[in-house]
Design a protein around this motif. Structure first.
Motif, PDB file in Angstrom:
ATOM      1  N   ASP A 183       0.907  -0.753   0.113  1.00  0.00           N
ATOM      2  CA  ASP A 183      -0.255  -0.061   0.288  1.00  0.00           C
ATOM      3  C   ASP A 183       1.045   1.237  -0.131  1.00  0.00           C
ATOM      4  O   ASP A 183       1.546   1.561   1.168  1.00  0.00           O
ATOM      5  CB  ASP A 183      -0.635  -0.099   0.957  1.00  0.00           C
ATOM      6  CG  ASP A 183      -2.312   1.025   1.063  1.00  0.00           C
ATOM      7  OD1 ASP A 183      -2.144   1.961   0.583  1.00  0.00           O
ATOM      8  OD2 ASP A 183      -2.774   1.266   2.060  1.00  0.00           O
ATOM      9  N   SER A 184       1.245   2.529  -1.197  1.00  0.00           N
ATOM     10  CA  SER A 184       1.680   2.838  -1.029  1.00  0.00           C
ATOM     11  C   SER A 184       1.550   4.613  -0.241  1.00  0.00           C
ATOM     12  O   SER A 184       2.107   5.103   0.316  1.00  0.00           O
ATOM     13  CB  SER A 184       1.661   3.883  -2.709  1.00  0.00           C
ATOM     14  OG  SER A 184       0.309   4.358  -2.679  1.00  0.00           O
TER      15      SER A 184
ATOM     16  N   PHE B  61       1.408   3.530   2.897  1.00  0.00           N
ATOM     17  CA  PHE B  61       2.381   3.088   4.043  1.00  0.00           C
ATOM     18  C   PHE B  61       3.861   2.424   3.590  1.00  0.00           C
ATOM     19  O   PHE B  61       4.202   1.624   3.523  1.00  0.00           O
ATOM     20  CB  PHE B  61       1.293   2.145   5.114  1.00  0.00           C
ATOM     21  CG  PHE B  61       0.163   2.420   5.683  1.00  0.00           C
ATOM     22  CD1 PHE B  61       0.315   3.537   6.388  1.00  0.00           C
ATOM     23  CD2 PHE B  61      -1.524   1.966   4.709  1.00  0.00           C
ATOM     24  CE1 PHE B  61      -0.537   4.213   7.226  1.00  0.00           C
ATOM     25  CE2 PHE B  61      -2.031   2.800   4.824  1.00  0.00           C
ATOM     26  CZ  PHE B  61      -2.607   3.348   6.534  1.00  0.00           C
ATOM     27  N   ARG B  62       4.622   3.526   3.270  1.00  0.00           N
ATOM     28  CA  ARG B  62       5.785   2.971   2.520  1.00  0.00           C
ATOM     29  C   ARG B  62       6.616   2.397   3.454  1.00  0.00           C
ATOM     30  O   ARG B  62       7.759   1.345   2.845  1.00  0.00           O
ATOM     31  CB  ARG B  62       6.118   3.707   1.257  1.00  0.00           C
ATOM     32  CG  ARG B  62       5.250   5.041   0.692  1.00  0.00           C
ATOM     33  CD  ARG B  62       5.468   5.750  -0.470  1.00  0.00           C
ATOM     34  NE  ARG B  62       4.616   6.522  -1.099  1.00  0.00           N
ATOM     35  CZ  ARG B  62       4.952   6.637  -2.350  1.00  0.00           C
ATOM     36  NH1 ARG B  62       6.286   6.228  -2.951  1.00  0.00           N
ATOM     37  NH2 ARG B  62       4.192   6.758  -2.747  1.00  0.00           N
ATOM     38  N   ASN B  63       6.922   3.113   4.220  1.00  0.00           N
ATOM     39  CA  ASN B  63       8.300   2.337   5.158  1.00  0.00           C
ATOM     40  C   ASN B  63       7.920   0.952   5.989  1.00  0.00           C
ATOM     41  O   ASN B  63       6.707   0.294   5.755  1.00  0.00           O
ATOM     42  CB  ASN B  63       8.361   3.151   6.405  1.00  0.00           C
ATOM     43  CG  ASN B  63       7.046   3.538   7.557  1.00  0.00           C
ATOM     44  OD1 ASN B  63       6.131   2.667   7.570  1.00  0.00           O
ATOM     45  ND2 ASN B  63       7.027   4.614   8.227  1.00  0.00           N
ATOM     46  N   GLN B  64       8.964   0.504   6.528  1.00  0.00           N
ATOM     47  CA  GLN B  64       7.935  -1.480   6.871  1.00  0.00           C
ATOM     48  C   GLN B  64       7.855  -0.736   8.434  1.00  0.00           C
ATOM     49  O   GLN B  64       6.918  -1.699   8.544  1.00  0.00           O
ATOM     50  CB  GLN B  64       9.910  -1.756   8.021  1.00  0.00           C
ATOM     51  CG  GLN B  64      10.890  -1.764   6.843  1.00  0.00           C
ATOM     52  CD  GLN B  64      12.231  -2.084   7.554  1.00  0.00           C
ATOM     53  OE1 GLN B  64      12.297  -1.693   8.529  1.00  0.00           O
ATOM     54  NE2 GLN B  64      12.861  -2.735   6.408  1.00  0.00           N
TER      55      GLN B  64
ATOM     56  N   ASN C 104      -1.244   0.984   8.747  1.00  0.00           N
ATOM     57  CA  ASN C 104      -1.832   0.601   7.556  1.00  0.00           C
ATOM     58  C   ASN C 104      -2.918  -0.260   8.494  1.00  0.00           C
ATOM     59  O   ASN C 104      -3.791  -0.474   7.790  1.00  0.00           O
ATOM     60  CB  ASN C 104      -1.219  -0.506   6.974  1.00  0.00           C
ATOM     61  CG  ASN C 104      -1.835  -1.014   5.544  1.00  0.00           C
ATOM     62  OD1 ASN C 104      -2.873  -0.648   5.609  1.00  0.00           O
ATOM     63  ND2 ASN C 104      -0.712  -2.006   5.088  1.00  0.00           N
ATOM     64  N   CYS C 105      -2.390  -1.381   9.637  1.00  0.00           N
ATOM     65  CA  CYS C 105      -3.166  -2.338  11.282  1.00  0.00           C
ATOM     66  C   CYS C 105      -4.595  -1.225  11.209  1.00  0.00           C
ATOM     67  O   CYS C 105      -5.477  -1.467  10.753  1.00  0.00           O
ATOM     68  CB  CYS C 105      -2.484  -2.645  11.988  1.00  0.00           C
ATOM     69  SG  CYS C 105      -3.279  -3.196  12.884  1.00  0.00           S
ATOM     70  N   TRP C 106      -4.188  -0.112  11.653  1.00  0.00           N
ATOM     71  CA  TRP C 106      -5.449   0.869  12.423  1.00  0.00           C
ATOM     72  C   TRP C 106      -6.103   0.707  11.462  1.00  0.00           C
ATOM     73  O   TRP C 106      -7.049   0.970  11.460  1.00  0.00           O
ATOM     74  CB  TRP C 106      -4.338   1.756  12.916  1.00  0.00           C
ATOM     75  CG  TRP C 106      -5.536   2.643  13.360  1.00  0.00           C
ATOM     76  CD1 TRP C 106      -5.998   4.278  12.920  1.00  0.00           C
ATOM     77  CD2 TRP C 106      -6.001   2.400  14.349  1.00  0.00           C
ATOM     78  NE1 TRP C 106      -6.651   4.604  13.985  1.00  0.00           N
ATOM     79  CE2 TRP C 106      -7.095   3.939  15.031  1.00  0.00           C
ATOM     80  CE3 TRP C 106      -6.686   2.058  15.443  1.00  0.00           C
ATOM     81  CZ2 TRP C 106      -7.728   4.123  15.923  1.00  0.00           C
ATOM     82  CZ3 TRP C 106      -7.689   2.400  16.203  1.00  0.00           C
ATOM     83  CH2 TRP C 106      -8.308   3.461  17.056  1.00  0.00           C
TER      84      TRP C 106
END
Length: 86
Positions: free
Chosen positions: A18-19, A21-24, A29-31
């Motif tokens: 998902d662009s 949420f690019r970082n590790q 993204n979960c939320w």
């Protein structure tokens, strides 16, 4: 469209890139997928629609979120103390 969603869910393995949420760190993204699932479920129930189209969000958040977070958030929803807007 519902068939496309059902096909994606059937072939589901893990959360796609998902662009937004690019970082590790995938906490956001979960939320967001947790909120999206419950908002979708609420909207589809209110409209009398097919709730199964919301399952994609459930699969994504269940693959990203720790189980303890999900159970805590579910408990908060049951107690009407959930901090997010659903």
């Amino acid at each position: 469209m519902a068939e496309d969603i059902k096909t994606k869910i059937k072939n589901y393995k893990t959360a796609p890139f998902d662009s937004h949420f690019r970082n590790q760190n995938q906490t956001g993204n979960c939320w967001q997928n947790y909120l999206d699932f419950h908002c979708c479920e609420k909207a589809m129930t209110a409209q009398g629609g097919d709730v199964s189209v919301c399952e994609w969000y459930r699969h994504v958040y269940k693959s990203l979120c720790p189980i303890s977070w999900i159970s805590t958030w579910d408990d908060c929803q049951a107690e009407s103390t959930f901090p997010g807007k659903i």
